[in-house]
Design an enzyme around this catalytic site. Structure first.
Site, PDB file in Angstrom:
ATOM      1  N   HIS A 149       0.858  -1.351   0.029  1.00 35.47           N
ATOM      2  CA  HIS A 149       0.161   0.093   0.098  1.00 35.47           C
ATOM      3  C   HIS A 149       0.836   1.301   0.006  1.00 35.47           C
ATOM      4  CE1 HIS A 149      -3.479  -2.581   1.524  1.00 35.47           C
ATOM      5  NE2 HIS A 149      -2.237  -3.143   2.138  1.00 35.47           N
ATOM      6  N   SER A 164      15.889  21.820 -17.795  1.00 31.46           N
ATOM      7  CA  SER A 164      14.620  22.272 -17.961  1.00 31.46           C
ATOM      8  C   SER A 164      14.892  23.500 -18.630  1.00 31.46           C
ATOM      9  CB  SER A 164      13.945  22.580 -16.709  1.00 31.46           C
ATOM     10  OG  SER A 164      13.268  23.860 -16.687  1.00 31.46           O
TER      11      SER A 164
END
Ligand code: ARG
Length: 455
Positions: free
Chosen positions: A161, A283
């Site tokens: 989980h 970037s």
């Protein structure tokens, strides 16, 4: 309305609307470039079978084989043209044969149809790509194995989980990848077995009234059996492609999971691993960025393979028996997938070999409660019933009193992969690789003999 030049195989002298022509041809001249080689081999097998049936002389056969070899080598050089007015590679090849062999070229289409030709070319394309995938999968599994043997002993949290669960290791994570890859190699062999039937000699889908020895054609092309039902040859167009794409999609899902894991682990929340700078991209605006685009694209490519299965399901799923032009659209997703998966596996293998590990971050993430199950099972070994031990440790954790006993931490054995286990992976991989090599040799030998001119 502009009239098309009279070059199509089925030309009857009447005009065809230019826009309709362009629409029906579609992208075939583009995708068929990758089928020229396979259609030359199929044509060579068919010509040899015509010769065996007494429908082509030895001389005619040899001139056709020579011309086919020329088409093939032109295609390898990127110099074989498929002019849109000729529709597809089958027509362009036949036109080249007629141009260089004259009457022999006009004989080659006896007893075949573009319907069984394209089924054969696609099957050979898929066979050769499945064999390539097997080689790529073997190298990828080897990369997981090598890295696992090298760094597998580094402890790392195990999650369920996405919450802390039990102690694990880099080795346990890589072992999962290696085993799943072996499973995909087995799936690829199963795919080869399904596809190992020769479509050629079934014509348009109802057989041909000529004495063609189909067993002979199949053997020449390296197929273990003849695909007996001519209608099923056409029905299996799309079906075989789906098998091919499903295996690819499953391999893609494996790479998607790997890239998803790595994306979590490179992110600042985990910080478990890092990509070498040469594998990251920047970037255009943020000077500090080094982005894991390669992982994201691997994930997206994996996802897109599933979409291709859906595309094929829709394009081919609703068709009645026999040939339909719809099937033409099964080529693009199949050919793209065949090629892309090779690149994806190569990139994924490089990632496995080159990511850097931050062992301290992994160790720091292993908070004491990750040892709770081990502590409960240590009590079990002392004779405490499991449910009681479970409650006792649970209570300690709730009260904030739980401390992982170093003796327990030291015995987190199942979280690590033993040398013996790595050895069994290596043995299985060795067997599967040998099988893939033998299979590839068998097919390549048959293929290489097809264009050779005999005595
Ligand atoms: N481009 C066609 C295809 O992929 C080739 C077969 C054409 N056959 C025909 N009957 N129009 O299906």
């Amino acid at each position: 309305m502009t009239k098309q030049p009279s070059a199509r195989l089925w030309e009857k002298g009447t005009d065809l609307d230019e826009a309709i022509h362009r629409f029906t041809v579609g992208d075939d001249p583009v995708w068929d470039r990758q089928l020229v080689h396979w259609d030359c081999l199929g044509s060579a097998a068919h010509a040899r079978t015509l010769n065996r049936a007494g429908l082509l002389t030895a001389q005619e056969l040899n001139s056709l084989l020579k011309a086919l070899a020329e088409c093939d080598s032109a295609a390898q050089r990127g110099a074989f043209e498929i002019p849109p007015e000729l529709e597809d590679c089958h027509t362009a090849i036949e036109a080249a044969l007629v141009a260089s062999c004259g009457p022999a070229g006009e004989k080659i289409h006896a007893g075949r149809s573009r319907n069984d030709q394209v089924a054969t070319a696609m099957r050979l394309f898929m066979r050769s790509h499945t064999l390539r995938w097997l080689g790529c999968l073997a190298r990828f599994a080897q990369a997981a194995l090598d890295r696992g043997r090298r760094d597998g002993g580094i402890a790392m949290p195990g999650y369920t989980h996405m919450e802390l669960a039990m102690p694990s290791s880099v080795g346990q994570w890589l072992h999962a990848i290696a085993e799943a890859t072996l499973e995909q190699m087995r799936a690829a062999f199963d795919l080869l077995e399904r596809m190992d039937a020769c479509p050629l000699g079934t014509g348009a889908g109802f057989g041909v009234p000529l004495p063609l020895d189909r067993e002979h054609t199949a053997a020449l092309l390296g197929f273990q059996r003849v695909q007996r039902s001519p209608i099923d040859v056409q029905n299996s167009r799309g079906r075989m492609e789906k098998y091919f794409l499903r295996v690819a999609a499953d391999i893609g899902a494996l790479l998607e999971k790997l890239s998803g894991d790595m994306l979590l682990f490179v992110g600042p929340a985990y910080g478990f691993i890092e990509l070498p700078e040469s594998m990251t991209t920047g970037s255009s605006i943020m000077p500090q960025k080094r982005n894991p685009d390669v992982l994201e694209l691997l994930r997206a490519h994996g996802a897109r393979l599933r979409a291709r299965v859906a595309e094929l399901e829709w394009v081919t799923g609703k068709l009645p028996s026999g040939y339909h032009r719809d099937l033409q659209l099964s080529k693009e997703p199949t050919i793209r997938t065949g090629n892309e998966l090779v690149d994806m596996l190569a990139i994924a293998g490089r990632l496995l070999g080159e990511f850097k590990i931050n062992a301290e971050r992994m160790a720091a993430a292993m908070r004491p409660e990750i040892y709770a199950t081990h502590a409960a099972l240590a009590l079990v070994r002392q004779g405490v019933p499991f449910r009681q031990a479970y409650r006792r440790i649970g209570a300690e954790i709730t009260a904030g009193r739980f401390e992982a006993d170093p003796a327990i931490i030291g015995s987190t054995e199942p979280g690590f992969v033993s040398d013996d286990t790595w050895q069994t992976v290596a043995t299985d991989l060795g067997k599967l690789t040998a099988r893939a090599t033998a299979e590839r040799r068998r097919c390549e030998q048959a293929e290489a003999a097809l264009l050779q001119i005999g005595e």
